[in-house]
Design a protein around this motif. Structure first.
Motif, mmCIF file in Angstrom:
data_model
loop_
_atom_site.group_PDB
_atom_site.id
_atom_site.type_symbol
_atom_site.label_atom_id
_atom_site.label_comp_id
_atom_site.label_asym_id
_atom_site.label_seq_id
_atom_site.Cartn_x
_atom_site.Cartn_y
_atom_site.Cartn_z
ATOM 1 N N GLY A 545 0.776 -1.234 0.000
ATOM 2 C CA GLY A 545 0.000 0.000 0.000
ATOM 3 C C GLY A 545 0.809 1.286 0.000
ATOM 4 N N ARG A 546 2.119 1.197 0.071
ATOM 5 C CA ARG A 546 2.951 2.414 0.076
ATOM 6 C C ARG A 546 2.961 3.044 -1.321
ATOM 7 N NH1 ARG A 546 4.196 4.171 5.241
ATOM 8 N NH2 ARG A 546 4.803 2.408 6.559
ATOM 9 N N ARG A 547 2.870 4.384 -1.333
ATOM 10 C CA ARG A 547 2.797 5.119 -2.601
ATOM 11 C C ARG A 547 4.211 5.488 -3.039
ATOM 12 N NH1 ARG A 547 0.990 9.645 -1.275
ATOM 13 N NH2 ARG A 547 0.797 9.267 0.960
ATOM 14 N N ILE A 548 4.616 4.956 -4.200
ATOM 15 C CA ILE A 548 5.974 5.146 -4.709
ATOM 16 C C ILE A 548 5.892 5.641 -6.151
ATOM 17 C CG2 ILE A 548 8.163 4.002 -5.215
ATOM 18 C CD1 ILE A 548 7.457 1.976 -3.031
ATOM 19 N N LEU A 549 6.653 6.676 -6.462
ATOM 20 C CA LEU A 549 6.691 7.265 -7.797
ATOM 21 C C LEU A 549 8.054 6.977 -8.409
ATOM 22 C CD1 LEU A 549 5.513 9.046 -10.052
ATOM 23 C CD2 LEU A 549 6.395 11.046 -8.796
ATOM 24 N N VAL A 550 8.050 6.380 -9.614
ATOM 25 C CA VAL A 550 9.277 6.045 -10.321
ATOM 26 C C VAL A 550 9.427 6.997 -11.504
ATOM 27 C CG1 VAL A 550 10.523 4.271 -11.612
ATOM 28 C CG2 VAL A 550 9.149 3.629 -9.629
ATOM 29 N N LEU A 551 10.520 7.748 -11.534
ATOM 30 C CA LEU A 551 10.807 8.682 -12.617
ATOM 31 C C LEU A 551 12.076 8.192 -13.311
ATOM 32 C CD1 LEU A 551 10.171 12.027 -10.692
ATOM 33 C CD2 LEU A 551 8.613 10.878 -12.276
ATOM 34 N N ALA A 552 11.924 7.585 -14.494
ATOM 35 C CA ALA A 552 13.061 7.017 -15.223
ATOM 36 C C ALA A 552 12.951 7.373 -16.694
ATOM 37 C CB ALA A 552 13.105 5.496 -15.039
ATOM 38 N N LYS A 553 14.075 7.771 -17.282
ATOM 39 C CA LYS A 553 14.067 8.126 -18.706
ATOM 40 C C LYS A 553 13.880 6.892 -19.579
ATOM 41 C CE LYS A 553 16.161 11.444 -20.474
ATOM 42 N NZ LYS A 553 17.121 12.363 -21.112
ATOM 43 N N ASN A 554 14.417 5.760 -19.158
ATOM 44 C CA ASN A 554 14.300 4.529 -19.934
ATOM 45 C C ASN A 554 13.053 3.770 -19.500
ATOM 46 O OD1 ASN A 554 14.821 1.501 -20.395
ATOM 47 N ND2 ASN A 554 16.386 2.466 -21.650
ATOM 48 N N ARG A 555 12.187 3.452 -20.472
ATOM 49 C CA ARG A 555 10.932 2.773 -20.164
ATOM 50 C C ARG A 555 11.169 1.390 -19.556
ATOM 51 N NH1 ARG A 555 6.181 2.918 -18.065
ATOM 52 N NH2 ARG A 555 4.742 1.335 -18.886
ATOM 53 N N SER A 556 12.162 0.687 -20.018
ATOM 54 C CA SER A 556 12.443 -0.658 -19.497
ATOM 55 C C SER A 556 12.853 -0.601 -18.028
ATOM 56 C CB SER A 556 13.537 -1.336 -20.326
ATOM 57 O OG SER A 556 13.128 -1.505 -21.667
ATOM 58 N N VAL A 557 13.651 0.406 -17.659
ATOM 59 C CA VAL A 557 14.048 0.562 -16.260
ATOM 60 C C VAL A 557 12.820 0.827 -15.398
ATOM 61 C CG1 VAL A 557 15.371 1.968 -14.652
ATOM 62 C CG2 VAL A 557 16.356 1.339 -16.861
ATOM 63 N N ALA A 558 11.903 1.664 -15.881
ATOM 64 C CA ALA A 558 10.681 1.953 -15.124
ATOM 65 C C ALA A 558 9.843 0.686 -14.934
ATOM 66 C CB ALA A 558 9.865 3.030 -15.849
ATOM 67 N N ILE A 559 9.736 -0.120 -15.994
ATOM 68 C CA ILE A 559 8.965 -1.371 -15.885
ATOM 69 C C ILE A 559 9.627 -2.309 -14.891
ATOM 70 C CG2 ILE A 559 8.223 -3.423 -17.148
ATOM 71 C CD1 ILE A 559 7.914 -1.675 -19.615
ATOM 72 N N ALA A 560 10.950 -2.387 -14.917
ATOM 73 C CA ALA A 560 11.661 -3.265 -13.987
ATOM 74 C C ALA A 560 11.372 -2.874 -12.543
ATOM 75 C CB ALA A 560 13.158 -3.215 -14.263
ATOM 76 N N LEU A 561 11.464 -1.588 -12.222
ATOM 77 C CA LEU A 561 11.177 -1.130 -10.863
ATOM 78 C C LEU A 561 9.708 -1.345 -10.503
ATOM 79 C CD1 LEU A 561 13.314 2.133 -10.843
ATOM 80 C CD2 LEU A 561 13.694 0.115 -9.419
ATOM 81 N N GLU A 562 8.825 -1.093 -11.474
ATOM 82 C CA GLU A 562 7.400 -1.281 -11.219
ATOM 83 C C GLU A 562 7.090 -2.739 -10.860
ATOM 84 O OE1 GLU A 562 3.134 -0.277 -13.414
ATOM 85 O OE2 GLU A 562 4.958 -0.498 -14.597
ATOM 86 N N GLN A 563 7.658 -3.691 -11.598
ATOM 87 C CA GLN A 563 7.412 -5.104 -11.308
ATOM 88 C C GLN A 563 8.033 -5.517 -9.977
ATOM 89 O OE1 GLN A 563 5.391 -7.045 -12.971
ATOM 90 N NE2 GLN A 563 4.978 -5.465 -14.480
ATOM 91 N N ILE A 564 9.201 -4.986 -9.645
ATOM 92 C CA ILE A 564 9.806 -5.290 -8.349
ATOM 93 C C ILE A 564 8.889 -4.845 -7.216
ATOM 94 C CG2 ILE A 564 11.705 -4.677 -6.801
ATOM 95 C CD1 ILE A 564 13.521 -4.559 -9.249
ATOM 96 N N LEU A 565 8.342 -3.631 -7.326
ATOM 97 C CA LEU A 565 7.503 -3.091 -6.251
ATOM 98 C C LEU A 565 6.130 -3.749 -6.220
ATOM 99 C CD1 LEU A 565 8.540 0.639 -6.712
ATOM 100 C CD2 LEU A 565 9.250 -0.909 -4.895
#
Length: 937
Positions: A545-565
């Motif tokens: 339930g924690r609110r986390i915002l990922v700001l990444a220039k590379n879309r793949s890096v953003a997806i990787a962090l999103e799936q981890i979280l």
């Protein structure tokens, strides 16, 4: 034919002949007997009715006049009739006028004043009673007998209305003679039926014998034929069909005898030919056996050659890489450092070539084993891609690992072989990609329900593969750049080994490529579910339930962090531009350092300018070249840092430290020193025995160990190791296997013999022999672990951390302590110091600060919990206890975490009594933790 068969035929013939006769006889006997029985009974009834009908008019005058003499004469005449047992005449008042026969009785079923003809059985059932009223004939209507009609169950007859009843006549007929007749009838019928059945059985037996005896004779003849007696001639004397069968069997015997004679001749000829063929085949087998032994000898020679080559190459290569590392840490100018890097690259290439040749050799002879173990897929992929990180950073490539959140965290399968395949594919992808990215992704694939099927793909934006090259892609010693001047290098065995390993694990590997745009290699493996890890549950309890915002220039890096979280149920939002973060509310912001420094500064300023309590913690996702890209002031505003590619464990640990208050929002940038380095004051307490016949290997291994402060004793053979093992106690023994006088296996066995039962020094073998036979010997020996040459610094230090954990933890504690006193015991019933230090990344000050922050909040939490339980608000108590569990777990406060977890479970069960008991346990754990913290230096 055997007796059971003969008896069976007789039974069937007897059944067919006797059953119809028996059935017909039984039916006729039953029908005849029943008809006779009913007929005799009806005859008796008819006689009684006739008598009483005739007697009633005859007695009319006598009853009317009261003349008994007339009545007696009439009754006497009736008594002379057969079966008449008695006669009674009564007047209208019921008085008996005349009675004859001693056995006459009245029946309870007979109404003495009935106005109609009635019949009934006597009480004992031996007689049949007939009663009829005596009517006065002067009334009009004719004779009453002509006007009777049957009523009821006794043959009652009604008379004309208005007739005057003068009296009644009762006649009793005996049933004894009728019964005797019936008995005789049944007996005679039974005797007739039995006679008919006996006659039918006799006829059936005779007929069956005439049928079965010829059949038995024929069957005996067939049995003799079956046993090989072809001189059979049947003579049964039967006629018709059996005679035809007899002739057929005789003809068959003659034909079989003729065929047998012909077959024997053919068999003799074939046997002669077969003997000649077998002689030729035996000579051929002898030649093949000689050739096979020669091939096996050659294969053994090849295996021995490869093993020797591996050993002889790995040993000097180990020295080359070791001293290159030591040389790189000395003062070198730019040109010298370039030379060192090129030598190191060549050494790694040589090692890769050696490993590929050995693996291919094992696959050729089918000796590549797949050991099934439990593993964390995300950790495995994070470790596997590390082989390509240096080259990817040199080229400026983005290397990303994406594991979908729905993929099971723990699996069971060939972890080592999966890592080998991934490393091979990643190395190729990085090698053939100049610009862009390499993405390693794991996702679920459809498979039978009992297994967890995972698809792992490695996609790049490199040169791609043409259609004609795909056909020879998985052939050994094939390289696709042969016409390009060998610009990429390699052995041409990597993909062959990868394909073989995947298929050996029950999976399939495929490839999709577009020339000039890139390639994607993917393989699907069926894996077994593993046991969930407790760390994942702890992280999920903190991050859900924690609110986390990922700001990444590379879309793949953003997806990787999103799936981890998403794996820990966090609420994640992603954006590709810093401007898109404006106005978004979050607790943590993961910020990519690839954005311009000016934009990063504005984003940090904007986040810090939010109202108190709303400013998010900022995590900086570092640029591959982290030094000097973002100034120190900006880095001071970050709560933590993540490297590229972000590792799942690093992300989880950092976020948990942030949400449990274990990280300082203004801590300085991370030191560039490796995580494994520890101060020499702590390391000197570890004594290491180094046994190796190569002085070069001893020199650089000793240098490494000395740099971290270890005390090292060196010997050049196994005998020296045994002697030192007798006189001194060591924390770790590093043992080469191939040494003069006494080899490493023998030396380890002797050291074990002289050790006391309470102390067993960890022995780690260092060998250049990477063959399966060597590994099997090590598993059966007294050696604990093995490092295969060439050994790098990280491998050595991981072995130290594995087998000397007390040294590693004590060193870390000493490094972070503020005074020179020795560290406290590592384990405690209240607080697990080792766990706390590990979760705080070894920062003792950070860990103690987190414990103190937790202790300051505990009294208020204790009051809030008491109020919630007292008010019956178990939901509030459960949520507060849940937060305390997370904070205590990430501080290593096991005692408090256990008490809070019990309170959470009790509150979840909606049981106020259990919640009060759990609250009392929690209240007792609070002062224990505070007392423990106060007792620390």
């Amino acid at each position: 034919m055997t007796l059971p068969g003969r008896s069976g035929i007789k039974r069937k013939v007897l059944l067919v002949a006797v059953f119809p006769a028996a059935a017909v006889t039984l039916l006729l006997t039953l029908a005849f007997s029943i008809v006779q029985t009913l007929g005799s009974e009806q005859s008796l009834r008819d006689r009684g009715l006739a008598m009483v009908r005739q007697l009633a008019p005859a007695t009319e005058y006598g009853v009317y006049s009261g003349n008994a003499d007339i009545l007696r004469s009439l009754v006497s005449a009736v008594m002379t009739e057969a079966d008449v047992r008695g006669v009674v005449v009564r007047n209208a008042s019921g008085a008996t006028l005349v009675k004859s026969g001693p056995g006459t009785v009245t029946s309870p079923e007979l109404d003495p004043r009935a106005n109609a003809l009635a019949t009934a059985y006597s009480a004992d059932g031996k007689s049949l009673l007939f009663q009829v009223p005596i009517l006065q004939t002067e009334f009009p209507g004719g004779d009453f007998v002509e006007n009777e009609h049957t009523v009821g169950n006794g043959g009652e007859a009604g008379f004309r209305t208005g007739a005057r009843v003068l009296g009644w006549v009762t006649v009793e007929l005996s049933r004894e003679r009728t019964r005797a007749y019936q008995t005789t009838t049944w007996l005679n019928s039974t005797l007739i039926a039995l006679s008919v059945l006996a006659l039918s059985a006799i006829l059936a037996l005779r007929m069956g014998r005439r049928i079965t005896e010829p059949i038995m004779t024929l069957r005996d003849a067939v049995d003799r034929l079956e046993q090989g007696d072809l001189d059979v001639e049947v003579r049964t004397g039967a006629e018709d069909e059996l005679q035809s069968l007899e002739a057929g069997i005789n003809a068959m015997a003659k034909a079989l005898k003729s065929s047998h004679t012909d077959l024997e001749e053919r068999v003799n000829r074939a046997t002669l030919d077969l003997r000649q063929a077998l002689s030729a085949l035996e000579r051929r087998n002898t030649e093949l056996d000689d050739a096979r032994r020669g091939a096996e000898s050659a294969n053994l020679a090849k295996s021995a050659f490869l093993a020797n080559m591996s050993h002889e190459i790995r040993t000097p290569l180990n020295g080359i890489q070791g001293f290159l590392l030591l040389l790189s840490k000395t003062g070198l100018d730019t040109r010298q450092r370039d030379f060192v890097q090129k030598i190191e690259t060549s050494a790694r290439t040589l090692l890769t070539l050696l490993n590929d040749v050995l693996d291919f050799s094992k696959l050729e002879v089918g000796r590549m084993d797949v050991v099934q173990t439990e593993f964390d897929l995300r950790e495995l992929l994070d470790d596997s891609v590390s082989i390509g990180i240096p080259e990817a950073r040199r080229k400026g490539l983005e290397l990303v690992v994406i594991v979908d959140a729905d993929v099971r965290a723990r699996l069971r399968g060939g972890a080592d072989r999966i890592a080998q395949v991934v490393k091979n594919l990643v190395s190729n992808a990085v090698k053939f990609t100049a610009v862009g990215e390499v993405v390693v992704r794991a996702e679920r694939a459809r498979q039978p329900a009992a297994r967890e099927s995972v698809r792992i793909s490695v996609a790049d934006t490199g040169i791609g593969i043409s259609a004609q090259d795909r056909e020879r892609l998985f052939k050994p010693f094939t390289q696709l750049d042969e016409g390009m001047g060998r610009s990429y290098g390699g052995t041409g065995l990597g993909l062959v080994i990868a394909k073989s390993l995947v298929e050996r694990m029950g999976g399939t590997i495929t490839m999709d490529s577009v020339p000039g745009k890139g390639s994607t290699f993917s393989f699907v493996l069926p894996l077994e579910p593993g046991t969930p890890h407790v760390a994942d549950r702890t992280r999920a309890s903190i991050l859900a339930g924690r609110r986390i915002l990922v700001l990444a220039k590379n879309r793949s890096v953003a997806i990787a962090l999103e799936q981890i979280l998403n794996r820990w149920d966090a609420c994640v939002e992603t954006a590709g531009e810093l401007a898109q973060a404006a106005g978004r509310s979050c607790e943590v912001m993961i910020l990519d350092e690839l954005f311009p420094a000016r934009e990063i500064a504005r984003a940090l300023e904007s986040s810090q300018s939010r109202p108190a309590g709303e400013a998010p913690n900022v995590i900086l996702l570092e640029h591959p070249d982290a030094h000097g890209r973002t100034d120190f002031g900006l880095r001071q505003q970050c709560s933590g840092f993540l490297s590229r590619p972000p590792r799942s464990d690093d992300v989880g640990n950092l976020l948990c430290r942030i949400f449990t208050g274990m990280t300082d929002a203004r801590r300085s940038a991370r030191s560039s020193a490796p995580d494994w380095q520890v101060p020499s004051e702590a390391a000197r307490r570890m004594r290491v025995l180094l046994a190796d016949d190569s002085s070069i290997n001893r020199q650089f291994l000793s240098t490494w160990l000395t740099q971290i402060g270890a005390q090292v004793d060196e010997v050049g053979d196994g005998a020296g190791a045994v002697e030192l093992g007798k006189s001194r106690t060591y924390d770790l023994i590093l043992m080469d296997l191939h040494m003069p006088n006494i080899d490493g296996l023998q030396a380890a066995a002797r050291i074990r013999e002289i050790e006391s039962g309470s102390h067993a020094t960890p022995i780690v073998a260092i060998t250049a022999d990477a063959t399966q036979e060597s590994q099997d010997l090590l598993r059966a020996s007294a050696i604990n672990d093995c490092l295969v040459k060439p050994v790098d610094e990280q491998q050595l230090l991981r072995a130290i951390e594995k087998w000397c954990p007390s040294y590693s933890l004590a060193a870390t504690a000493a490094a972070l302590a503020t005074d020179e006193r020795p560290p406290e015991p590592l384990q405690d019933e209240v607080v697990d110091k080792a766990l706390g230090l590990r979760l705080a990344s070894g920062n003792s000050e950070l860990w103690h600060g987190s414990l103190r922050n937790l202790a300051r909040r505990l009294p208020a939490h204790q009051v809030e919990l008491e109020q919630a339980v007292q008010a019956g608000d178990l939901r509030q108590a459960r949520e507060l206890a849940h937060r305390i569990v997370g904070a205590a777990s990430y501080c290593g406060a096991n005692d408090l975490a256990q008490a809070a977890r019990q309170l959470e479970e009790a509150a979840s069960g909606e049981d106020t009594t259990s919640a009060w008991a759990a609250w009392r346990n929690f209240s007792a754990a609070v002062p224990r933790l505070i007392a423990w913290i106060r007792a620390q230096p």
